[in-house]
Design a protein around this motif. Structure first.
Motif, PDB file in Angstrom:
ATOM      1  N   UNK A 270      12.629   1.481  -0.285  1.00 17.17           N
ATOM      2  CA  UNK A 270      13.325   2.709  -0.683  1.00 17.17           C
ATOM      3  C   UNK A 270      13.675   2.672  -2.166  1.00 17.17           C
ATOM      4  N   UNK A 271      14.078   1.517  -2.648  1.00 18.93           N
ATOM      5  CA  UNK A 271      14.402   1.347  -4.068  1.00 18.93           C
ATOM      6  C   UNK A 271      13.162   1.566  -4.931  1.00 18.93           C
ATOM      7  N   UNK A 272      12.049   0.950  -4.529  1.00 23.79           N
ATOM      8  CA  UNK A 272      10.820   1.072  -5.302  1.00 23.79           C
ATOM      9  C   UNK A 272      10.306   2.508  -5.317  1.00 23.79           C
ATOM     10  N   UNK A 273      10.475   3.215  -4.213  1.00 16.43           N
ATOM     11  CA  UNK A 273      10.009   4.601  -4.144  1.00 16.43           C
ATOM     12  C   UNK A 273      10.630   5.456  -5.243  1.00 16.43           C
ATOM     13  N   UNK A 274      11.941   5.322  -5.419  1.00 14.26           N
ATOM     14  CA  UNK A 274      12.641   6.151  -6.398  1.00 14.26           C
ATOM     15  C   UNK A 274      12.191   5.809  -7.817  1.00 14.26           C
ATOM     16  N   UNK A 275      12.119   4.516  -8.135  1.00 10.72           N
ATOM     17  CA  UNK A 275      11.747   4.136  -9.497  1.00 10.72           C
ATOM     18  C   UNK A 275      10.272   4.408  -9.777  1.00 10.72           C
ATOM     19  N   UNK A 276       9.407   4.222  -8.770  1.00 12.73           N
ATOM     20  CA  UNK A 276       7.991   4.522  -8.968  1.00 12.73           C
ATOM     21  C   UNK A 276       7.798   6.001  -9.286  1.00 12.73           C
ATOM     22  N   UNK A 277       8.583   6.843  -8.643  1.00  9.30           N
ATOM     23  CA  UNK A 277       8.513   8.277  -8.936  1.00  9.30           C
ATOM     24  C   UNK A 277       9.008   8.561 -10.349  1.00  9.30           C
ATOM     25  N   UNK A 278      10.085   7.891 -10.749  1.00  3.87           N
ATOM     26  CA  UNK A 278      10.673   8.153 -12.068  1.00  3.87           C
ATOM     27  C   UNK A 278       9.739   7.752 -13.207  1.00  3.87           C
ATOM     28  N   UNK A 328       7.865  -3.496 -11.103  1.00  3.76           N
ATOM     29  CA  UNK A 328       7.801  -2.874  -9.784  1.00  3.76           C
ATOM     30  C   UNK A 328       6.719  -3.513  -8.920  1.00  3.76           C
ATOM     31  N   UNK A 329       5.598  -3.822  -9.544  1.00  2.88           N
ATOM     32  CA  UNK A 329       4.505  -4.433  -8.786  1.00  2.88           C
ATOM     33  C   UNK A 329       4.892  -5.829  -8.322  1.00  2.88           C
ATOM     34  N   UNK A 330       5.549  -6.589  -9.187  1.00  3.76           N
ATOM     35  CA  UNK A 330       5.972  -7.941  -8.810  1.00  3.76           C
ATOM     36  C   UNK A 330       6.912  -7.897  -7.612  1.00  3.76           C
ATOM     37  N   UNK A 331       7.862  -6.964  -7.632  1.00  2.00           N
ATOM     38  CA  UNK A 331       8.788  -6.834  -6.506  1.00  2.00           C
ATOM     39  C   UNK A 331       8.057  -6.399  -5.242  1.00  2.00           C
ATOM     40  N   UNK A 332       7.145  -5.454  -5.389  1.00  7.52           N
ATOM     41  CA  UNK A 332       6.416  -4.948  -4.233  1.00  7.52           C
ATOM     42  C   UNK A 332       5.547  -6.024  -3.598  1.00  7.52           C
ATOM     43  N   UNK A 333       4.920  -6.839  -4.433  1.00 10.78           N
ATOM     44  CA  UNK A 333       3.984  -7.844  -3.930  1.00 10.78           C
ATOM     45  C   UNK A 333       4.673  -9.092  -3.391  1.00 10.78           C
ATOM     46  N   UNK A 529      -2.447   1.013 -19.042  1.00  7.11           N
ATOM     47  CA  UNK A 529      -1.073   0.675 -18.658  1.00  7.11           C
ATOM     48  C   UNK A 529      -0.517   1.740 -17.712  1.00  7.11           C
ATOM     49  N   UNK A 530      -0.789   3.010 -18.030  1.00  5.01           N
ATOM     50  CA  UNK A 530      -0.294   4.095 -17.191  1.00  5.01           C
ATOM     51  C   UNK A 530      -0.990   4.112 -15.837  1.00  5.01           C
ATOM     52  N   UNK A 531      -2.287   3.879 -15.820  1.00  4.89           N
ATOM     53  CA  UNK A 531      -3.023   3.836 -14.555  1.00  4.89           C
ATOM     54  C   UNK A 531      -2.495   2.708 -13.690  1.00  4.89           C
ATOM     55  N   UNK A 532      -2.229   1.579 -14.311  1.00  2.00           N
ATOM     56  CA  UNK A 532      -1.675   0.428 -13.584  1.00  2.00           C
ATOM     57  C   UNK A 532      -0.357   0.825 -12.929  1.00  2.00           C
ATOM     58  N   UNK A 533       0.462   1.551 -13.673  1.00  3.48           N
ATOM     59  CA  UNK A 533       1.751   1.972 -13.134  1.00  3.48           C
ATOM     60  C   UNK A 533       1.564   2.822 -11.882  1.00  3.48           C
ATOM     61  N   UNK A 534       0.670   3.795 -11.979  1.00  2.00           N
ATOM     62  CA  UNK A 534       0.529   4.741 -10.884  1.00  2.00           C
ATOM     63  C   UNK A 534      -0.197   4.134  -9.682  1.00  2.00           C
ATOM     64  N   UNK A 535      -1.207   3.330  -9.946  1.00  2.00           N
ATOM     65  CA  UNK A 535      -2.033   2.843  -8.846  1.00  2.00           C
ATOM     66  C   UNK A 535      -1.523   1.564  -8.207  1.00  2.00           C
ATOM     67  N   UNK A 536      -0.809   0.741  -8.983  1.00  2.00           N
ATOM     68  CA  UNK A 536      -0.410  -0.551  -8.436  1.00  2.00           C
ATOM     69  C   UNK A 536       1.090  -0.669  -8.234  1.00  2.00           C
ATOM     70  N   UNK A 537       1.879  -0.030  -9.099  1.00  2.00           N
ATOM     71  CA  UNK A 537       3.325  -0.198  -8.980  1.00  2.00           C
ATOM     72  C   UNK A 537       3.942   0.839  -8.055  1.00  2.00           C
ATOM     73  N   UNK A 538       3.305   1.995  -7.906  1.00  2.00           N
ATOM     74  CA  UNK A 538       3.856   3.003  -7.007  1.00  2.00           C
ATOM     75  C   UNK A 538       3.671   2.548  -5.569  1.00  2.00           C
ATOM     76  N   UNK A 539       4.696   2.722  -4.782  1.00  2.00           N
ATOM     77  CA  UNK A 539       4.631   2.252  -3.396  1.00  2.00           C
ATOM     78  C   UNK A 539       5.066   3.366  -2.454  1.00  2.00           C
TER      79      UNK A 539
END
Length: 539
Positions: A270-278, A328-333, A529-539
């Motif tokens: 839930x935490x990652x969802x909000x920040x990934x959107x932001x 975000x990706x480190x936390x998600x993984x 860098x932006x693609x990485x954010x959207x494709x890997x860090x967004x959960x």
């Protein structure tokens, strides 16, 4: 169940949990957690003006040095200790970093206060520089974006960050106490760290009261801004009962883009969802600025947050990142590894900005937050917690101050006393495991501050300024100068100096290697860098 706002543990699950973890084969692990400190300080001239000189080369590379870098400004030094199992060792490391810094700063000083000195005009405050590599340029552009979004002056606020983790054997032993748990070890650990965070959010106003040390500031800090500060003297504004203006609504929390961000602390996803959107959602005022002006990058993107670390919070779940990896990706993984407490003011009376007493209290308090029952924190409760924190930051020493707990008013002092009662068994347990009385003595030394607000650092700051008839800048400069003399009188040993010089030299070599290995344009680097954010860090 314990009180939902953690006023005190009942002699049930909390006590059984504490007793079980403090005995048996894993008992030693309870005292083997890690803590580290990050301390920010502005470099200033002997006259208390912002240093306009570059980050000292003797410090090494601000990009690659593991212990000495810059935060926002080229003049905002950040000292980072390694993680240690004992707070005393952590503070020893911080002391060494200060002594090394002072041996390579000429006559400059480290401003030992959270609120900045009288700063130059906005466009003259130098941004951090990190070399010519793509990652170094990205860090600089990020700071340009912060300047556009929040202003350079606000970014010169400094603080203490306290990183804390429990030994992973504690989590394994804890999970073994619950045979019904079906979580993986990683998910159980993350779940418990978020439980710690929820209890921290409910009760961290106590840290503002006990350790807040920024009740006054140079009046130029709020020049041109609406505020309700009072006049202390011709150069100083203050609030008579404030504990921490740094943590009041003078900073990030007053920014419209971040004001609507209310991450969930119920669980990691839930935490990652909000920040990934932001970090991926455009924000109209930032879109109006754009990412480039006259062919130069001015911000990484036009989203609510350029990167996840732009989100301001009093505490963060953290995981050490791999090279090039987003948080975000480190936390998600790999889940939560430790937490970072970000709300501590620099203590102007302490040369390193934090006392061992404060660190000992934090260790007992954070372990209490981890072990105590921790109901979920719905939006209404989160807003209530924010309100309590803000109230204590702005008027924590006000006689008769009341806070809100589960929608009901409670005297702050009464709640504080109950929290000390709750933390005491944890302090006693830590002392029993360590064979000393360090934590119980700390609680005994700090408890009188609850009944007598004049003992708090914020009250001492104002009283000292009155007694010496000093403005804020005069007060901060005098103490910073005194601390500088103390550090300079204790140079490092030959071996310590050589070790620090070797680290600095290696960091310069490492930066040069990063720059040599760049093979793509900065525009392409940012796009990836932006693609990485959207494709890997967004959960």
């Amino acid at each position: 169940m314990a009180n939902q706002n953690s006023a005190h543990p009942q002699a049930g699950a909390f006590q059984r949990r504490l007793a079980a973890l403090a005995s048996g084969p894993h008992a030693d692990a309870l005292r083997q957690g890690l803590r580290g400190i990050e301390k920010e300080s502005l470099r200033v001239t002997p006259q208390g003006k912002l240093a306009m000189t570059p980050h000292p080369r003797a410090f090494g590379s601000a990009l690659t040095h593991p212990l000495i870098t810059t935060d926002y400004s080229e003049a905002l030094v950040e000292l980072i200790t390694p993680a240690e199992t004992d707070a005393a060792l952590t503070l020893d490391r911080l002391d060494v970093l200060h002594r090394f810094a002072y041996s390579h700063m000429g006559d400059e000083l480290l401003w030992n206060n959270s609120m900045p000195n009288s700063l130059p005009p906005e466009d003259e405050i130098p941004l951090g520089l990190y070399g010519t590599s793509n990652i170094g340029t990205l860090k600089h552009v990020y700071r340009r974006g912060l300047a556009l979004r929040y202003g350079r002056t606000m970014q010169c606020i400094a603080g203490i960050h306290y990183n804390y983790s429990l030994n992973e054997d504690v989590w394994r032993a804890w999970q073994a106490l619950d045979p019904t748990s079906t979580l993986t070890a990683r998910d159980f650990q993350s779940e418990r760290y978020f439980a710690l965070i929820r209890n921290f959010r409910r009760t961290s106003w106590l840290l503002m009261y006990l350790f807040g040390a920024s009740p006054a500031l140079n009046r130029r800090f709020v020049e041109g801004k609406a505020h309700r500060l009072e006049t202390f003297d011709a150069d100083t504004f203050y609030l008579p009962h404030a504990t921490s203006l740094r943590m009041s609504d003078l900073g990030y929390t007053n920014n419209p883009a971040q004001a609507d961000l209310l991450p969930s602390y119920d669980n990691l996803d839930a935490y990652l969802d909000v920040l990934a959107k932001a970090v991926s959602q455009p924000y109209a005022p930032y879109e109006a600025i754009g990412t480039q002006r006259d062919g130069e990058w001015v911000q990484i993107n036009t989203n609510v947050l350029q990167i996840e670390n732009e989100f301001y919070s009093t505490i963060r779940p953290k995981r050490v990142t791999q090279s090039g990896e987003r948080p975000l990706h480190a936390l998600s993984e790999r889940g939560v590894q430790y937490i970072e407490v970000r709300c501590l003011d620099i203590d102007p009376f302490e040369p390193t900005g934090i006392s061992l007493e404060t660190a000992r209290f934090l260790d007992a308090y954070l372990l209490y937050c981890a072990l105590e029952d921790s109901p979920l924190l719905p939006p209404r409760a989160s807003i209530e917690a924010n309100g309590n924190f803000s109230a204590v930051a702005k008027e924590g020493r006000k006689p008769g101050l009341t806070l809100q707990r589960d929608g009901k008013s409670v005297p702050m002092r009464e709640w504080a006393e109950a929290l000390f009662d709750a933390i005491e068994p944890v302090a006693k347990t830590l002392d029993a495991l360590n064979g000393n009385d360090d934590h119980t003595r700390t609680l005994a030394a700090l408890r009188p501050r609850i009944a007598d607000a004049s003992l708090t650092p914020s009250a001492r700051v104002l009283q000292t300024m009155r007694d010496r008839q000093q403005s804020f800048d005069e007060f901060a400069l005098e103490l910073s100068t005194r601390h500088a003399e103390w550090f300079r009188a204790r140079p490092l040993s030959v071996d310590e100096e050589r070790a620090m010089e070797a680290l600095a030299a290696k960091s310069l070599v490492d930066q040069a290697e990063v720059e040599r290995n760049d093979t793509e344009s900065f525009d392409a680097f940012v796009a990836e860098y932006q693609v990485y954010t959207l494709n890997r860090a967004s959960v």
